[in-house]
Design an enzyme around this catalytic site. Structure first.
Site, PDB file in Angstrom:
ATOM      1  N   ASP A  30      -8.581   0.457 -12.761  1.00  0.00           N
ATOM      2  CA  ASP A  30      -9.725   0.452 -11.854  1.00  0.00           C
ATOM      3  C   ASP A  30      -9.307   1.053 -10.511  1.00  0.00           C
ATOM      4  OD1 ASP A  30     -12.540  -1.472 -11.782  1.00  0.00           O
ATOM      5  OD2 ASP A  30     -11.786  -0.645  -9.892  1.00  0.00           O
ATOM      6  N   ILE A  31     -10.194   1.848  -9.945  1.00  0.00           N
ATOM      7  CA  ILE A  31      -9.894   2.532  -8.683  1.00  0.00           C
ATOM      8  C   ILE A  31      -9.833   1.560  -7.499  1.00  0.00           C
ATOM      9  CG2 ILE A  31     -12.242   3.100  -7.907  1.00  0.00           C
ATOM     10  CD1 ILE A  31     -11.230   6.001  -7.522  1.00  0.00           C
ATOM     11  N   ASN A  88     -19.793  -7.252 -16.834  1.00  0.00           N
ATOM     12  CA  ASN A  88     -20.924  -7.489 -15.934  1.00  0.00           C
ATOM     13  C   ASN A  88     -22.185  -6.846 -16.496  1.00  0.00           C
ATOM     14  OD1 ASN A  88     -19.354  -8.814 -13.931  1.00  0.00           O
ATOM     15  ND2 ASN A  88     -18.612  -6.834 -13.204  1.00  0.00           N
ATOM     16  N   HIS A 101     -18.503  -1.592 -20.217  1.00  0.00           N
ATOM     17  CA  HIS A 101     -17.048  -1.659 -20.032  1.00  0.00           C
ATOM     18  C   HIS A 101     -16.601  -3.101 -19.894  1.00  0.00           C
ATOM     19  CE1 HIS A 101     -18.981  -1.234 -16.093  1.00  0.00           C
ATOM     20  NE2 HIS A 101     -18.038  -2.045 -15.643  1.00  0.00           N
ATOM     21  N   HIS A 103     -13.624  -5.458 -18.120  1.00  0.00           N
ATOM     22  CA  HIS A 103     -12.555  -5.547 -17.122  1.00  0.00           C
ATOM     23  C   HIS A 103     -11.465  -6.463 -17.667  1.00  0.00           C
ATOM     24  CE1 HIS A 103     -15.041  -4.232 -13.507  1.00  0.00           C
ATOM     25  NE2 HIS A 103     -16.000  -4.581 -14.341  1.00  0.00           N
TER      26      HIS A 103
HETATM   27  P1  5GP Z   1     -18.833  -2.921 -12.707  1.00  0.00           P
HETATM   28  O1  5GP Z   1     -19.013  -3.366 -11.290  1.00  0.00           O
HETATM   29  O2  5GP Z   1     -19.894  -1.923 -13.134  1.00  0.00           O
HETATM   30  O3  5GP Z   1     -18.683  -4.045 -13.686  1.00  0.00           O
HETATM   31  O4  5GP Z   1     -17.436  -2.181 -12.748  1.00  0.00           O
HETATM   32  C1  5GP Z   1     -17.271  -0.847 -12.415  1.00  0.00           C
HETATM   33  C2  5GP Z   1     -15.843  -0.675 -11.976  1.00  0.00           C
HETATM   34  O5  5GP Z   1     -15.553   0.711 -11.985  1.00  0.00           O
HETATM   35  C3  5GP Z   1     -15.574  -1.180 -10.561  1.00  0.00           C
HETATM   36  O6  5GP Z   1     -14.591  -2.205 -10.610  1.00  0.00           O
HETATM   37  C4  5GP Z   1     -15.102   0.059  -9.810  1.00  0.00           C
HETATM   38  O7  5GP Z   1     -14.071  -0.197  -8.905  1.00  0.00           O
HETATM   39  C5  5GP Z   1     -14.673   0.980 -10.926  1.00  0.00           C
HETATM   40  N1  5GP Z   1     -14.806   2.399 -10.623  1.00  0.00           N
HETATM   41  C6  5GP Z   1     -15.877   3.002 -10.044  1.00  0.00           C
HETATM   42  N2  5GP Z   1     -15.670   4.312  -9.938  1.00  0.00           N
HETATM   43  C7  5GP Z   1     -14.437   4.563 -10.474  1.00  0.00           C
HETATM   44  C8  5GP Z   1     -13.668   5.753 -10.636  1.00  0.00           C
HETATM   45  O8  5GP Z   1     -14.053   6.854 -10.293  1.00  0.00           O
HETATM   46  N3  5GP Z   1     -12.445   5.606 -11.210  1.00  0.00           N
HETATM   47  C9  5GP Z   1     -11.972   4.393 -11.632  1.00  0.00           C
HETATM   48  N4  5GP Z   1     -10.760   4.368 -12.192  1.00  0.00           N
HETATM   49  N5  5GP Z   1     -12.676   3.246 -11.487  1.00  0.00           N
HETATM   50  C10 5GP Z   1     -13.901   3.329 -10.908  1.00  0.00           C
END
Ligand code: 5GP
Length: 115
Positions: A30-31, A88, A101, A103
């Site tokens: 994760d970024i 989520n 996805h 985590h």
């Molecule tokens: P969500 O909040 O949708 O469950 O998780 C999305 C995740 O994707 C977040 O934790 C966010 O930090 C990660 N994320 C968003 N953009 C990027 C990206 O460009 N690269 C990577 N490696 N992770 C990302």
């Protein structure tokens, strides 16, 4: 289905620190990590936007995500200490990327969560 940042990662149009890949899924860091280990597991096909769109026929796909995360935890040596997996669904859970996805969070004592 709108394009997302994860589609771009799958197509290698933007870089990601990919830690695992097989015919069904990829996993990358994760970024914006929320724990010392924070890896995202995403399916390649079919593209499903959120948990609520899953159907019984997707059971194997979801199982593969979970098993890949558990395998990764064992391989990397933190399964014994423990870890958390999170998916989520939509706004109230904070979903920001609409490509399903999982985590995987590990590497520290994780706090409890909720509202
Ligand atoms: P969500 O909040 O949708 O469950 O998780 C999305 C995740 O994707 C977040 O934790 C966010 O930090 C990660 N994320 C968003 N953009 C990027 C990206 O460009 N690269 C990577 N490696 N992770 C990302």
């Amino acid at each position: 289905m709108p394009d997302t940042i994860f589609h771009k990662i799958l197509r290698r149009e933007i870089p990601a620190d990919i830690v695992y890949e097989d015919e069904h899924l990829i996993a990358f860091r994760d970024i914006a990590p929320q724990a010392p280990v924070h890896v995202l597991f995403i399916p390649k096909h079919p593209v499903i936007d959120t948990l609520d769109a899953l159907r019984p026929g997707d059971a194997a796909l979801v199982g593969k995500l979970v098993l890949a995360a558990a395998d990764y935890a064992r391989r990397e040596g933190f399964a014994q200490n423990g870890y958390r997996v999170v998916m989520n669904c939509r706004e109230d859970a904070g979903q920001t990327v609409f490509h399903i996805h999982l985590h995987l969070l590990a590497g520290a004592q994780l706090g409890h969560f909720g509202a």
